[in-house]
Structures are given as C-alpha cells and as structure tokens.
Enzyme design. Structure first.
Site: not given
Ligand code: PLP
Length: 354
Positions: A34, A129, A251, A299
């Site tokens: 992802k 969640r 800054y 930046m």
């Molecule tokens: C992002 C995610 C993972 C991977 O988690 P890591 O901590 O990066 O290994 C696994 N399962 C779900 C549902 C996730 O959203």
C-alpha cells in the site's frame, strides 16, 4: 544539472527481506505494498517481491495495474470496495477484497456477480477501527457465504499492539474463539506479530514495513533483525559556511553556535519528504561519516554540523537515511515512525532502482 537529491531503491534488499520473512514462517506471504509500496514505487517493488504469494494494497486502480502487468498472485484490497462498481471490477480482475462493514455486504448483495469472488472478512478484535464486532460476526459470515458469487472466505484481523505492550494475547484469543468453529483460512500478523508471535501466523502473514528494511519495534534495530534497508536517500552539500559564536542558523534560530563552527547546507528539505520535525541532532552522514542536523528543516534544505569534518566541501555526499543511517533513527528523532517518513518521499525526488 538536476538538484542532487536522489532515492536509490535496492531491489536485492527487498528480495533479501522477503527471504527473511520466509525463514520465519511456513504461512503464505501477502506482501503489503500500500501507499506506493511505502514510498518505494509500486511496480518495481512488486516485481522484486514477485516470489510473494500475494500483494495487499488499497487502491483498486493500482490493483488492476498489477494484474495487467501480469502478476497472477492473490491481490487483496485492504479496505475492500468503496462502491458497487468496485465489486464489479474485483470480479472482472479477480481481486480479493476485505469486507469490514455491513454496508459492504449490502453492496455485494446489490451487485449480483457471476464471477467468483474471494473475500476477507475482517473481525474487530480490539483495534476498534474496521471490522465486525463479535456479535455481528456470525450473521455477517452467514450472509457473505450465502452469496452465490462468493467462492472463498478468509478470516482476518489486525493487531493494535503487536509491537509493544500489552501484545496480542487478548485479540488473538478473541479471534480464535470466533474463528474456531469454521474451517476457513486465517490471517492476522503484520510485521511485528510475524516476528514476535508465531502463534499468530495462521494461513497468511501480512508483512509490510519489514520488507522495506525497517524495524517494527522501537527497541530493536532493523540490523539486529537481519533486515537490509531498501531506500537510501542521498543528496549533496550545496554550501559550506561559518557560524561565529552566538550566531544562529535557519528559521527561528533554534540552533545557536557556542563557538565558531563550520556548517554545511544540504539540498533536501521537507518538500522532499524529510520530516520537518527532525530536531537538531538528528543523525545524518556526510562523506560516509556520521554527524548531526542543526536547526529547523526548511522546505528545500537543511543544515549539518561539519565541526569534525574538515574535508567536507560543496559537492560532498550526504546520506539522509538508508545505508549507514537507518530511517528508524531519523524518524525517531523527528517524533515519528519510519512508515511516515518513507511514504512521505515526494514525487519530485528522482528514484533509481538497482
Ligand atoms: C499496513 C497493514 C499491514 C502491514 O503492517 P506492517 O506493520 O507494515 O507490517 C498488515 N495488515 C494490514 C491490514 C495493514 O493495513
């Protein structure tokens, strides 16, 4: 000349980290890619991880792109369908999808597909969640299994504390007690659970961060885990200057020199994805030697201490994170985690893959 900042993606390190996952478990491996493979580039990362049994991501267009690029593995949409059209696309491209709430079941039922669908029913075992709470679970499973297009169902959950106390025990127990009456495949473990709790491995593990060579634990380094960093973010010094005693830099003038000192200006700032909250003292390499950042990150640039680097000059090589200075250390100094730092890599930073 382009600006000297650059991110090198070490594809052999990705393969190495996947092998390390394989050595930890006999479960099938769902590589989590992802957020543009945590900032590493979706297709190149997937290609380096082609030995994985599956890929998990969120965006359906990216999932379709993976299919069209020839990946035959399971491809899982971690938040499932956002609309009925998504259900149709899932069927067309044989994309598996999470079902986490009643509205997605309604979407499924309104959308009579003939093709077979593979669904991952998500249980809320304590993260609070996404997912069905224990009371909703059995009826939800019943509804999903009754749908004529549903070919297979996997049960999944996600842990809130796999990397810290109190661990996974309570969530694991809740999951087991719900899942045990059914002979369905199971998936629970993210990187932290995969490394620390073999009892959570089930049929599919879902590692993300460890594949990219970063530690899921605050108190154990990636190196100690045998992981190799995948992304190395480098740049160069574009100026070298002197501070007199009492002069401040950047800054807000948050860093003030006690005595005369040399400092360098690096072509990298928060618009490149370097965390603006990285405090004075964040580790950084100049010509391969460890030094520290000074003052606020701007930046497009940041400043470094050259006191002990008399030979550093304009053009000197700088490593922001990666080989030699882990992204975990940098993230920690900025009050964040490697995940955020890696995903934040800006599109303006050129990437090369090797
Ligand atoms: C992002 C995610 C993972 C991977 O988690 P890591 O901590 O990066 O290994 C696994 N399962 C779900 C549902 C996730 O959203």
């Amino acid at each position: 000349m382009p600006r000297p900042i650059h991110a090198r993606i070490d594809l052999s390190a990705l393969e190495h980290n996947l092998h390390l996952v394989r050595r930890q478990t006999s479960a099938r491996v769902m590589a989590v890619i992802k957020a543009n493979a945590y900032g590493h580039g979706l297709l190149p990362a997937a290609d380096a991880l082609r030995a994985a049994d599956g890929f998990a991501l969120l965006d359906i267009q990216e999932a379709v792109r993976l299919r069209e690029a020839g990946f035959r593995q399971t491809i899982l949409l971690l938040e499932g369908a956002f609309s009925p059209e998504d259900v149709a696309l899932m069927a067309e491209h044989q994309l598996a999808g999470v079902i986490h709430s009643p509205h997605q079941i309604a979407m499924l039922e309104a959308c009579p597909q003939r093709e077979s669908l593979s669904l991952w029913l998500k249980l809320n075992t304590g993260m609070n969640r996404l997912g069905f709470v224990p009371e909703q679970f059995a009826p939800a499973l019943e509804q999903v299994r009754r749908h004529p297009a549903v070919r297979e169902v996997t049960l999944m959950t996600h842990f809130a504390h796999a990397d810290e106390r109190p661990g996974v025990a309570a969530q694991l127990e809740r999951f087991e007690s719900l899942a045990s009456p059914y002979r369905l495949a199971r998936s629970l473990a993210n990187s932290a659970a995969l490394l620390r709790y073999p009892a959570t491995h089930g049929d599919w593990v879902r590692p993300g961060i460890m594949l990219y060579g970063s530690s899921p634990f605050a108190e154990v380094s990636a190196e100690q885990l045998g992981l190799r960093p995948v992304m190395t973010l480098t740049s160069q010094l574009i100026a070298v200057t002197e501070l007199q005693a009492g002069q401040a830099v950047g800054y807000g003038g948050t860093f003030r020199a006690d005595s005369a000192m040399r400092i360098g200006v690096v072509a990298c700032g928060y618009a490149d994805g370097y965390p603006r909250h990285a405090a004075t003292g964040t580790p950084i390499l100049v010509d391969g030697q460890r030094t520290r950042t000074l003052g606020r990150v701007s930046m497009d640039m940041l400043c470094v201490d050259l006191t002990r680097l008399p030979r550093a000059e304009v053009g000197s090589h700088v490593t922001l994170w990666g080989e030699g200075v882990s992204v975990d250390e940098v993230a920690q100094a900025a009050g964040t985690i490697s995940y955020e730092a890696l995903c934040a890599l800006a599109p303006r930073v050129p990437q090369t893959f090797r």
